[in-house]
Motif scaffolding. Structure first.
Motif, mmCIF file in Angstrom:
data_model
loop_
_atom_site.group_PDB
_atom_site.id
_atom_site.type_symbol
_atom_site.label_atom_id
_atom_site.label_comp_id
_atom_site.label_asym_id
_atom_site.label_seq_id
_atom_site.Cartn_x
_atom_site.Cartn_y
_atom_site.Cartn_z
ATOM 1 N N UNK A 219 0.840 -1.195 0.000
ATOM 2 C CA UNK A 219 0.000 0.000 0.000
ATOM 3 C C UNK A 219 0.879 1.251 0.000
ATOM 4 N N UNK A 220 1.924 1.252 0.826
ATOM 5 C CA UNK A 220 2.818 2.406 0.887
ATOM 6 C C UNK A 220 3.505 2.647 -0.446
ATOM 7 N N UNK B 120 0.970 4.083 -2.779
ATOM 8 C CA UNK B 120 0.641 5.456 -2.408
ATOM 9 C C UNK B 120 1.739 6.413 -2.878
ATOM 10 N N UNK B 121 2.996 6.003 -2.706
ATOM 11 C CA UNK B 121 4.083 6.885 -3.138
ATOM 12 C C UNK B 121 4.099 7.012 -4.656
ATOM 13 N N UNK C 45 12.695 9.314 -0.422
ATOM 14 C CA UNK C 45 11.913 8.622 -1.432
ATOM 15 C C UNK C 45 11.777 9.451 -2.681
ATOM 16 N N UNK D 126 0.981 4.636 8.232
ATOM 17 C CA UNK D 126 0.524 5.381 7.064
ATOM 18 C C UNK D 126 1.522 6.531 6.899
ATOM 19 N N UNK D 127 1.478 7.214 5.778
ATOM 20 C CA UNK D 127 2.396 8.347 5.651
ATOM 21 C C UNK D 127 1.790 9.415 4.757
ATOM 22 N N UNK E 93 3.192 13.046 2.479
ATOM 23 C CA UNK E 93 4.365 13.807 2.045
ATOM 24 C C UNK E 93 3.974 15.273 1.926
ATOM 25 N N UNK F 56 8.534 13.524 4.729
ATOM 26 C CA UNK F 56 7.668 12.344 4.678
ATOM 27 C C UNK F 56 7.277 12.066 6.123
ATOM 28 N N UNK G 151 5.511 10.001 8.830
ATOM 29 C CA UNK G 151 5.004 8.653 9.080
ATOM 30 C C UNK G 151 4.083 8.663 10.299
ATOM 31 N N UNK H 64 9.437 0.912 10.935
ATOM 32 C CA UNK H 64 9.505 2.145 10.145
ATOM 33 C C UNK H 64 10.213 3.286 10.885
#
Lengths: 219, 277
Positions: free
Chosen positions: A153-154, A157-158, B1, B102-103, B105, B118, B120, B135
């Motif tokens: 999912x992450x 999402x990114x 990222x 979850x995150x 940005x 980012x 988290x 994480x």
């Protein structure tokens, strides 16, 4: 009761010639049996044989006769006890046999009814739970499955955020349109999990796999 | 990222460009602390070297960088609400436990340089700790949150911080202690709890903030402060690597990009296709 020959054996007996004929398989045979295989009939056979022998002795002498009479009462008493034991044992066996049959019927009944009522009585052992598949609040996924789904999912999402940002670049004219083909060549997936990615193909199907299993269950 | 994304884009001959950020994400003056009694630094301006580097565009790869922020704390203290207020400017009354992590940005423009956080959001429930803790690593900022109206959650922040610091080099992360649900308390009640919190923040070497996701009080100011501190640290680290080196790299990548984009447009015009493998 001492002198009753077994009813099954009466058929083959010729009345007067009892003694000779019964020696092999008749009342005398009961004495040769294992005590654990004795029936009440065998006890009657034994008492008949003993009584007959005692009668024979009393015919010889008076002195002997009084002793034998005393002995006779004792033997009768022993036979009574033996009778009681054998009867009691047979009753117990019969009770157990009935109990076994009724339990067997119960098991068959539960089996034919299906699993659900049965599982509630199963004790799976310590640190284990029984999951009712019809419970909407039942636990569904393992921690590893959840970890994998979150990872995927992450990642998705990114990728979505990157795509949205890129789209904004095109919309605002920051990226000229003739670069669009090159943009599509950007295939690298973004990894946002603590661990590096594993086999890409497998990961792509985790969410679908788990949820198709669920929807499959529902139908 | 995003750093990776942009580098990948460079490889595929794309211009390194990001869409403009919202006006409220532009930070030109150094944001102030909440209370001088518990803050990470007292100065009210950017570091002189940082300011100069930004003006001369000597910030190297900082503009491509995404700094990692982790938000920790007991369940129901309002970690998700805090993030949602800042990133989406919404507040949902209904409680929905976060599953795992979850995150979000958030992109900023700080002293003229693009910068991203980012953020988290981790689950406060014990059962998800094993997932969320994976994480924690590489966090430039650790935010431990507690409920101002539930003093027990303040005590637990110590453990949350210890968990996060175990996954990071000691002293490598900025630590913030944030009291949430400020709207639920009267002024004096809030001040009493803040005194305890400031005390604990000093023990934890953390900066203290009181916020309310519901009213939005201090939420933007808090994250702006987080972003500015993280940004300044990133630039200083980049300068430490060698300003000369960073300068050359930045210059080189710009010239390469120009060349390649012109090559790409020529190829497009002549109709020859660039290899797709």
């Amino acid at each position: 009761m001492e002198k009753k020959p077994s009813p099954g054996k009466e058929e083959g007996e010729g009345g007067e010639e009892e003694e000779e004929e019964e020696e092999e398989s008749g009342p005398e045979g009961a004495l040769g049996k294992s005590p654990f295989q004795l029936t009440a009939e065998d006890v009657y056979d034994i008492s008949y044989v003993v009584g007959r022998d005692l009668m024979a002795i009393t015919g010889d002498s008076r002195d002997v006769a009084t002793r034998v009479t005393q002995l006779q009462f004792k033997i009768v008493r022993i036979l009574e006890m033996l009778e009681a034991l054998v009867n009691d044992c047979n009753v117990t066996v019969e009770e157990l046999r009935m109990e076994r049959d009724s339990l067997r019927k119960e098991v068959e009944g539960l089996r034919s009814e299906g699993q659900p009522p049965n599982t509630e009585e199963v004790n799976p052992g310590t640190n284990k739970i029984v999951v009712d598949l019809t419970d909407p609040n039942r636990p569904r996924f393992t921690m590893q499955e959840l970890r994998d789904v979150l990872h995927e999912r992450n990642k998705l999402k990114s990728q979505l955020l990157v795509a949205q940002e890129e789209l904004q670049c095109y919309k605002s004219g920051l990226i000229p349109l003739n670069n669009s083909q090159l943009a599509r060549r950007d295939p690298q997936a973004l990894v946002t999990s603590p661990s590096s990615s594993k086999g890409g193909k497998q990961e792509k199907t985790i969410i679908r796999k788990l949820f198709s299993f669920r929807s499959g269950k529902r139908t | 990222m995003l750093k990776r994304m942009v580098l990948v884009r460079m490889e595929s001959n794309l211009m390194v460009l990001a869409p403009p950020v919202g006006r409220d994400r532009i930070i030109s003056d150094f944001p102030k602390w909440y209370t001088p009694e518990a803050c990470l630094q007292l100065k009210d301006h950017f570091h002189r070297q940082v300011r100069a580097a930004c003006q001369e565009q000597r910030t190297g790869t900082v503009g491509l960088k995404v700094s990692k922020v982790v938000v920790l704390g007991d369940l129901y203290v309002g970690k998700t609400s805090l993030i949602n207020r800042f990133c989406k400017d919404v507040f949902d009354r209904d409680y929905k436990a976060t599953i795992g992590v979850d995150f979000e940005i958030e992109r900023f423009q700080i002293a003229g340089v693009p910068y991203s956080l980012q953020i988290w959001d981790t689950a406060g429930q014990e059962k998800f700790k094993c997932i969320a803790s994976a994480y924690y690593r590489g966090a430039q900022v650790i935010i431990t949150a507690f409920d101002l109206a539930d003093i027990q959650t303040l005590g637990h922040t110590r453990q949350w911080l210890a968990d996060a610091q175990r996954e990071n080099e000691s002293g490598s992360s900025f630590v913030f202690l944030v009291g949430t649900k400020k709207d639920l308390l009267s002024g004096p009640a809030c001040e009493r709890t803040e005194m305890d919190a400031v005390h604990l923040a000093n023990e934890m070497q953390a900066e203290y903030w009181s916020v309310s996701a519901k009213t939005g009080e201090n939420v933007k100011a808090f994250f702006t402060r987080v972003a500015a501190l993280a940004f300044e640290q990133s630039v200083l680290q980049e300068l430490e690597k060698g300003s000369c080196h960073a300068q050359i790299r930045a210059g080189a990548s710009i010239s390469i990009r120009r060349e390649e984009s012109s090559v790409a447009s020529q190829e497009g015009a002549s109709g020859s296709s660039p290899g797709c493998c």
